[in-house]
Every structure is written in structure tokens, then in C-alpha cells.
Design an enzyme around this catalytic site. Structure first.
Site, PDB file in Angstrom:
ATOM      1  N   GLN A 234     -10.937  -8.885 -12.073  1.00  0.00           N
ATOM      2  CA  GLN A 234     -11.018  -7.600 -11.393  1.00  0.00           C
ATOM      3  C   GLN A 234     -10.660  -7.795  -9.922  1.00  0.00           C
ATOM      4  OE1 GLN A 234     -11.381  -4.757 -12.864  1.00  0.00           O
ATOM      5  NE2 GLN A 234     -12.065  -5.414 -14.889  1.00  0.00           N
TER       6      GLN A 234
ATOM      7  N   ASP B 203     -11.925  -2.854 -23.042  1.00  0.00           N
ATOM      8  CA  ASP B 203     -11.241  -2.781 -21.752  1.00  0.00           C
ATOM      9  C   ASP B 203      -9.804  -3.266 -21.942  1.00  0.00           C
ATOM     10  OD1 ASP B 203     -10.499  -2.696 -19.106  1.00  0.00           O
ATOM     11  OD2 ASP B 203     -11.653  -4.450 -18.500  1.00  0.00           O
TER      12      ASP B 203
ATOM     13  N   CYS C  12      -7.538   1.125 -17.044  1.00  0.00           N
ATOM     14  CA  CYS C  12      -6.804   1.168 -15.778  1.00  0.00           C
ATOM     15  C   CYS C  12      -5.636   2.145 -15.855  1.00  0.00           C
ATOM     16  CB  CYS C  12      -6.308  -0.224 -15.403  1.00  0.00           C
ATOM     17  SG  CYS C  12      -5.201  -0.969 -16.629  1.00  0.00           S
TER      18      CYS C  12
ATOM     19  N   PHE D 285     -10.979  -7.272 -25.812  1.00  0.00           N
ATOM     20  CA  PHE D 285     -10.166  -7.596 -24.649  1.00  0.00           C
ATOM     21  C   PHE D 285     -11.083  -8.176 -23.566  1.00  0.00           C
ATOM     22  CE2 PHE D 285      -8.160  -3.988 -26.802  1.00  0.00           C
ATOM     23  CZ  PHE D 285      -6.875  -4.460 -27.033  1.00  0.00           C
TER      24      PHE D 285
ATOM     25  N   GLU E 175     -10.424 -11.788 -27.621  1.00  0.00           N
ATOM     26  CA  GLU E 175      -9.367 -11.823 -26.610  1.00  0.00           C
ATOM     27  C   GLU E 175      -8.184 -12.581 -27.205  1.00  0.00           C
ATOM     28  OE1 GLU E 175      -6.848 -11.999 -23.676  1.00  0.00           O
ATOM     29  OE2 GLU E 175      -8.702 -10.868 -23.288  1.00  0.00           O
TER      30      GLU E 175
ATOM     31  N   CYS F 287       0.844  -1.204   0.000  1.00  0.00           N
ATOM     32  CA  CYS F 287       0.000   0.000   0.000  1.00  0.00           C
ATOM     33  C   CYS F 287       0.877   1.250   0.000  1.00  0.00           C
ATOM     34  CB  CYS F 287      -0.918   0.022   1.223  1.00  0.00           C
ATOM     35  SG  CYS F 287      -2.160  -1.289   1.258  1.00  0.00           S
TER      36      CYS F 287
END
Length: 404
Positions: A240, A335, A361, A267, A287, A66
């Protein structure tokens, strides 16, 4: 030397004039410390920010998992919105930002652990930041408890299968049937190892164990649920990070493609979006990884109440779908990985597909690809910002693009 932090960089470090970088600091804070090569490695906080909070995890200082536990949730949410907003502004795009969807603590369902043998046992945990030191994290506040409960199994596998000086890499995924463990960097299989590993998987209650890419045991198929379908993904396949994050992205996608009857899902992975969309539309999933598509197809065939889903194994970076292929669809969902999908977006823009649901992302490549669509006559809707990588610098987003 004392400096004042003016902003955060993309990796979460505070930045002062110079520039001087300092980890785990916040804008507005006065800090003190020795500057070495433009960095204060261990800053002392002289004047703390009102957004500073006590880190909820006792491992935070030593663990590299983190980066932002010292900041309030409201600060992190606003900062991640600003990261997306700034990336879009660099492409001369202004967009409305919807409230951030932040995944709760202890919700991460997938993690990569490192294992290393010691003289008497083994060490399993995460690497400290920019270090080869492994930190054990028994009280991690990020990971789903099921993953932490698997650490004794990982430790036993490390003792059994790691070389004296090497490290094992464990991709550990929570499934509906238990924990799925994929091991890389282990000793080659030989002799009675297969039987021993199979017994260890059963003893520790693993759903599946894969060793250097070879499946050792599948005691219970490690299914994931996508809509009405149950999918058994390949070992280590993309998923995810949290169920809550997946739900937020899926909700944005479904809202965008509502009413479409023929959808291309580019994707597609194992069907995170394709299978739920198939409840109302025919879907063509594309994909590059054929094994993911086999899992998707099997999940579709075993489900009930879904419309037709077809699959195509294709490298969309080398061979993007062309306009004559795209014109049969009234919506496209895309994506891509962090690199984005510049050339595929160009073909979508040329084809003038009526609706595009873009998920990303990476704010920088998302903004670059968004500009391709807006310059081609698409109108961009509000951006859904999703923080499923809680306390990290990663951010995900989704937006609808419709022809004006």
C-alpha cells in the site's frame, strides 16, 4: 479562444464543451488558449475557481508525478467521492459515503524513479507528463524523505549500470530497515560487477539491492510490519502506498470481519490484511505470486499470538475459489487488481458467504463487482474512500457486504 471548464475527467483534466480538454484546470474556470485536436495544452486561467490553490511543490509544472496540486484538499476529497458515487450509480447502486481518508504530504513510501546517463553524470527523477523528459525532484512534497535521500545511490547505480542510450527503472521502497532498491533495465551482471554493486549498496546504506531480478545484497532484511508480524517482501512486491492509507483500509476490513472465525483473504499479497486478521481468526490467504506467499508464511511463523494462517498459490482469474471451497468460511476479504474480480465475485455470491469485505483501487470495476453481490441478496454498507495517492486521480475504497 476562451472556454469554461464544466467538469473534471477521470485523468484530472478539465473538460469544456466540445469536448475540449485542459490540464490543471477546475470546474467553473474560464480559460484561454489555442485548441489543438480538442486540447488546450497550456491554458491561461482567466477566471480562477475558489477551489484553486498555489501548488505546494516547486516541481509541479515540470513533474508528471502529480495531477491535482492546484486544487484544494476539500475539492479533491469531494471529487474523489463523486467518482466513486458516479461509478456506483451507473450500476444502479446508491451508497453512503464516509469521510475521505487523505494521506498527508511526504508519506508515499514507494516510488518508481527513472535513471539515464548524461555526458558527465546521470539524471534521476520522474518523467514529465506524456514525455520522455526526466525531471529531478529534490524537494518533492509527495514522497517520504527516505526515498529522496536514496537518489544519490540511484544516480551512482545509473552511472555504473545503465547503457549509453537506455534508461534504468528503480522501484524504491521504504522499509523498517532502510531503503529497498530494485533495478530493472540494467546491464547484465558480468565480471566483478557483483562485488562492486554489493560494495555500492553498503556504501549508500541500502537495506537491499536487486539487479534485473537477482538479489545482489541484503544488508538488512527490509521488513514491513503487518499487525504483529514482520514480513520481508520480495523485491518490488506490492505494498500500500502509504502507512496511513493502509491503516484506513485495514480498519475498514477489520470492522467488517469482526466476529468471523474462518476468513478467506483473496489476492492477499504479502499479508497486509491476512496477518492482522489472524490475531482473532484463522485465515486462508490466496495469491497468484508464490514468492509473496512465502514471505507471508515466514512472517506468520516468526510471529507470536496469531491463529493459524494457511496459504495457496492460485490464479484467481483463471481458477476462482468455487462455492464448495468458499462455504467453509464465514467471511471473505477480496482486494483484486484494477481489473476487479468478476468471476470470483460470482462464485462468492453463489456460495452465499455471510460477510464480504471488498477493497478496490478502481471505482468502475468495484461497482460492477458490487452489483453482482447486491443482486445476489447482499446489503452494501457505507463506502470508505481512501486517498493515499495524494494529488493524483487514483482513489481506493472499501465496503462491507452482508447477506440480508
Amino acid at each position: 479562444m476562451s472556454v469554461t471548464i464544466t467538469r473534471l475527467g477521470h485523468h484530472g483534466d478539465g473538460i469544456a464543451e466540445g469536448p475540449v480538454f485542459a490540464p490543471r484546470t477546475l470546474p467553473g474556470e474560464e480559460i484561454d488558449g489555442e485548441i489543438v485536436e480538442g486540447r488546450i495544452a497550456t491554458p491561461k486561467i482567466v477566471t480562477p475557481s475558489p477551489d484553486r490553490v498555489a501548488a505546494p511543490c516547486r516541481h509541479y509544472k515540470a513533474c508528471g508525478g502529480c495531477a491535482l496540486q492546484h486544487a484544494s484538499d476539500n475539492f479533491v476529497a469531494g471529487w474523489k467521492q463523486d467518482v466513486v458515487r458516479t461509478a456506483l450509480a451507473a450500476q444502479d447502486i446508491a451508497a453512503e459515503m464516509l469521510p475521505v481518508h487523505t494521506s498527508p504530504p511526504r508519506a508515499r513510501r514507494r516510488a518508481v524513479f527513472t535513471g539515464r546517463r548524461t555526458k558527465k553524470d546521470a539524471l534521476v527523477g520522474l518523467h514529465a507528463r506524456a514525455s520522455d523528459v526526466i525531471t529531478e525532484i529534490p524537494d518533492c512534497q509527495l514522497l517520504y524523505p527516505d526515498l529522496l535521500a536514496a537518489v544519490p545511490a540511484l544516480r551512482a547505480l545509473t552511472v555504473f549500470g545503465a547503457s549509453r542510450k537506455g534508461e534504468l527503472r528503480f522501484t524504491v521502497t521504504r522499509s523498517n530497515a532502510g531503503v529497498d532498491v530494485s533495478v530493472e533495465g540494467a546491464k547484465p551482471l558480468e565480471g566483478q560487477m557483483l562485488m562492486t554493486l554489493g560494495a555500492m549498496a553498503g556504501e549508500h546504506g541500502l537495506a537491499r539491492l536487486t539487479w534485473n531480478g537477482e538479489m545482489i545484497a541484503e544488508i538488512r532484511p527490509p521488513y514491513q510490519t503487518f499487525g504483529k508480524a514482520r514480513v520481508n517482501p520480495p523485491a518490488g512486491a506490492f505494498l500500500q502506498a502509504t502507512q496511513e492509507g493502509e491503516n484506513a483500509l485495514l480498519s475498514a476490513v477489520l470492522e467488517t470481519v469482526s466476529g468471523a472465525k474462518h476468513i478467506a483473504d483473496l489476492f492477499s499479497g504479502c499479508g497486509t490484511f491476512a496477518l492482522p486478521m489472524a490475531e482473532n481468526a484463522e485465515v486462508h490467504a490466496v495469491e497468484s505470486e508464490a514468492d509473496m506467499l512465502r514471505s507471508l508464511d515466514q512472517g506468520w511463523r516468526m510471529a507470536t499470538g496469531l491463529k493459524r494462517v494457511t496459504t495457496e498459490a492460485r490464479d484467481l482469474f483463471r481458477r476462482p475459489l468455487l462455492p464448495d471451497e468458499l462455504k467453509r468460511y464465514d467471511a471473505v476479504v477480496i482486494d483484486p487488481p484494477r481489473a476487479g474480480a468478476e468471476y470470483q465475485m460470482m462464485e462468492i455470491a453463489t456460495a452465499q458467504v455471510p460477510v464480504v469485505s471488498a477493497v478496490s483501487c478502481n471505482p468502475v470495476t468495484f461497482a460492477r463487482d458490487a452489483k453482482i453481490l447486491t443482486q445476489a441478496g447482499y446489503e452494501m454498507g457505507p463506502v470508505t474512500v481512501v486517498d493515499q495517492f495524494r494529488w493524483s486521480t487514483h482513489v481506493e475504497m472499501a465496503a462491507a457486504f452482508t447477506l440480508k
